[in-house]
Every structure is written in C-alpha cells, then in structure tokens.
Motif scaffolding. Structure first.
Motif, short mmCIF file in Angstrom:
data_model
loop_
_atom_site.label_atom_id
_atom_site.label_comp_id
_atom_site.label_asym_id
_atom_site.label_seq_id
_atom_site.Cartn_x
_atom_site.Cartn_y
_atom_site.Cartn_z
N LYS A 165 3.57 12.99 -0.67
CA LYS A 165 2.86 11.73 -0.91
C LYS A 165 1.77 11.95 -1.95
CE LYS A 165 3.48 9.58 3.64
NZ LYS A 165 2.77 8.96 4.79
N CYS A 217 1.97 6.28 -3.27
CA CYS A 217 1.30 5.32 -2.39
C CYS A 217 0.34 4.42 -3.16
CB CYS A 217 0.54 6.09 -1.31
SG CYS A 217 1.60 7.18 -0.33
N HIS A 241 -3.65 12.86 0.73
CA HIS A 241 -2.31 13.34 1.07
C HIS A 241 -2.12 14.77 0.57
CE1 HIS A 241 -1.19 9.51 2.64
NE2 HIS A 241 -1.22 8.89 1.48
#
Length: 368
Positions: free
Chosen positions: A8, A68, A210
């Motif tokens: 991510k 993201c 992340h």
C-alpha cells in the motif's frame, strides 16, 4: 496457489504545498502493457471497481499495489499489478488523468455510462454547492499545513541555531553508511530509474502510514533515529544519490508534510531499505536491522531559551496539524454528502458486469 503480497502506498498527498501528486510514478508509461483510466463522479464505484479486481488478482497469487487516497481512508486512487505491467487509475479531480497513449496502452472506462443523467441534473444545485464547499475546506486545511511546516522549521532550527549539530560528524556517518551499503556491489544498470511516492499521508483520520507493507519483507533495513533537525532527510537523500550514481533503481518515499523531502528509501536491487523513524511513522527495529542515530552528531549544548522556543514551536506545529486534519475530515464529510446525489442514479449491476469483463481482459493479458 499462495496469495500474492499487498503493498500500500499513496500516489498523492495533502501537504504544506497543497495537494501534491506523484501520479506519473504509479506505473512507467513506457513499460506498461495496459492502463485503464477510470472516470466518473463521486460515489459511482470507481474505488470498489479497482479494489475488487485487485483482490481477485491477489487471490490468484499476483503481487498487487493499492494506491490509496489521502483524502478518503476507504478509497483507492489506483491499483497496479507489477508482474503483468497493468494499472487502473482514478482519472478524476484532483488528480485528473488522461490517456497519454490512447489505444496502444491507455483506455478510458467511463462509469458515467451507467448513470441516469436526468436524475443527476435534478440535484445540480446541491452538487455544485458541495463541490464548492469541499474546495473551500481543503484550502483551509492547506493553510494550516503550510503553518505547520513553518513551526516544524522552528523546531529543526534548534540544533543548528545553538551550534549543537556537528556537520563533520554527520558527513562521516553518511560516508561510512554509504561504504557499508554499496562497497563491493556491482553496478545494476547504466540508466537507473527513480520512483517517487508517499508511504504516509495526512488523511481525514489523521496521519496514516503504510510503511510496513513497503519494508516488512525487505532483507536489510537501516533504521534512522534522531530528533527533527539532525539531518535525517539529508542522509536519506544522499544515499539515494549514491545509489543512482552506482546504477541502482530506487523507490523514494516522501514526507507527507514537506513533499520536497525524502523520508524513506528502498533499493530493490540490494534488497535494502533506509527507514526514517520519526513522528508520525515511528518505526521499531527488528532483529538484524541496523540502527543509525543522528543524535550522535549532536554536541551536548543546551540553550534554555532556545529549548523553550523549540518546545513552543512543536506545540504550535501539532496544533496546526490538528486543525488541518479537522478541515480535511470536514471535506471528506462534505464529499460523502455529494456521493449521496450520485449513488441512487447508478446502475451498479451494469458496473459489476463491466468489472468482471475488465478482470477477464486483465487475466488474458497475464496469460500472453
């Protein structure tokens, strides 16, 4: 078949310079086999479309990158499947993406093909008002993030302002680490590539990192510890420059607040990572990690007046961050309200069928 590994990252961020984009680094346009640019309004299912395809590929054993959204903790801005050089990108504001090589590489999937335009027009006034308010709230957030950067700069000034930071000791530490990482390593390529992204973002839920998904699997990790203002970003930047001069591809992960600074570095060809352990992404070393403490380059000089000013500046920095996050959270709530005007007029059965068709096409590409 074992499940693939999920990584991510954030391709864009809410920063002291406003919204900052590294979208051009999501996938290399020259190497990409296919890029699907997903268009459509808020609440039409773009993120779900990409996520479900990504999850299906993970289950089939492919490593997948989830890119993201920094402004919506539950949403994706993109999905990449590196092994087959395929990407899906959200092509709407604030990160408008248009095909650069239409047909040959890129194609548009417009989920607006599956909405009831007449129903949306009935809510035109409300949609325009929501859009305007979202823009206003982000402008307020960015003003506070710019102020946060100023106060963090005052925190960093403490060590140089008192003369406590010893440049010579720092330079020697950088040189020693450079030798340790690169000595005896063969050059990887004459044309090394750099990829720039964020590991951390300032989101409606506050700072979110992340970093673990990026470096947990890395064999050799160097963890940099030390206070703000003791050269940690400079160390990472110099190591990136050293890597590229020696022909190694790099992944540079930038500071969420100050995007011109690099917090973390991954050198895939060496299975090595340099991690800056700092608020808001404090990182605990594990067995086998090498810890680099930049406080060893600080002379024990204490100036009570400067120290008090530093404490006040950090307090103001944190207050500005708190206010910025509050405005980002309000913008998210306003955006959610806008989605309510779109969702009732979407044909989600048709979108699901289109998603299944797109997944089948990606699997065909993987089989080629």
């Amino acid at each position: 078949m074992s499940k693939g590994r999920l990584k991510k990252v954030f391709p864009g961020g809410n920063t002291s310079l406003g919204f900052y984009s590294f979208y051009d680094y999501i996938i290399d346009q020259q190497e990409a086999a296919r890029i699907f640019v997903i268009k459509g309004g808020p609440g039409v299912g773009k993120s779900t479309f990409m996520r479900k395809i990504g999850e299906a590929l993970l289950e089939r054993g492919y490593d997948v990158e989830f890119h993201c959204c920094s402004s919506d903790n539950g949403s994706l801005d993109g999905v990449v499947i590196p092994a087959i050089k395929v990407a899906m990108l959200d092509g709407t504001a604030p990160h408008v993406v248009d095909p650069k090589n239409p047909g040959a590489v890129d194609e548009i999937i417009h989920l607006g093909d599956h909405w009831n335009e007449q129903g949306l027009r009935a809510n035109k006034k409300e949609i325009l008002a929501c859009n305007k308010e979202v823009g206003r709230l982000f402008n307020r957030a960015y003003a506070y993030l710019a102020a946060a950067k100023i106060f963090l700069g005052e925190v960093k000034f403490y060590y140089s302002g008192t003369g406590a930071f010893h440049v010579g000791s720092f330079d020697r530490k950088v040189l020693e680490l450079t030798h340790e990482i690169f000595e005896g390593r063969e050059r990887q390529t004459d044309n090394p590539r750099e990829r720039h992204l964020f590991a951390t973002a300032i989101t409606p839920d506050g700072p979110v990192s992340h970093l673990g998904t990026i470096v947990d699997h890395i064999g050799k990790r160097y963890i940099i510890e030390g206070d703000d203002g003791t050269g940690k970003n400079t160390l990472v930047r110099r190591l990136m420059e050293a890597a590229m001069m020696r022909g190694f591809d790099v992944e540079a992960y930038h500071c969420a607040l100050e995007p011109e600074l690099i917090d973390h570095l991954v050198i895939p060809g060496l299975d090595a990572a340099i991690v800056n352990s700092v608020e808001p992404h404090d990182f605990r070393p594990r067995a086998g990690d090498t810890v680099i403490d930049t406080m060893e380059c600080v002379n024990p000089i204490i100036n009570e007046k400067y120290l008090a000013e530093k404490t006040t500046a950090r307090k103001m920095y944190r207050e500005c961050m708190k206010q910025a996050i509050s405005f980002i959270r309000q913008a998210k709530a306003e955006h959610d309200e806008m989605e309510k005007y779109y969702a009732p007029y979407m044909d989600f059965d048709a979108i699901n069928a289109r998603r299944d068709k797109t997944l089948a096409r990606i699997l065909d590409l993987a089989a080629e």
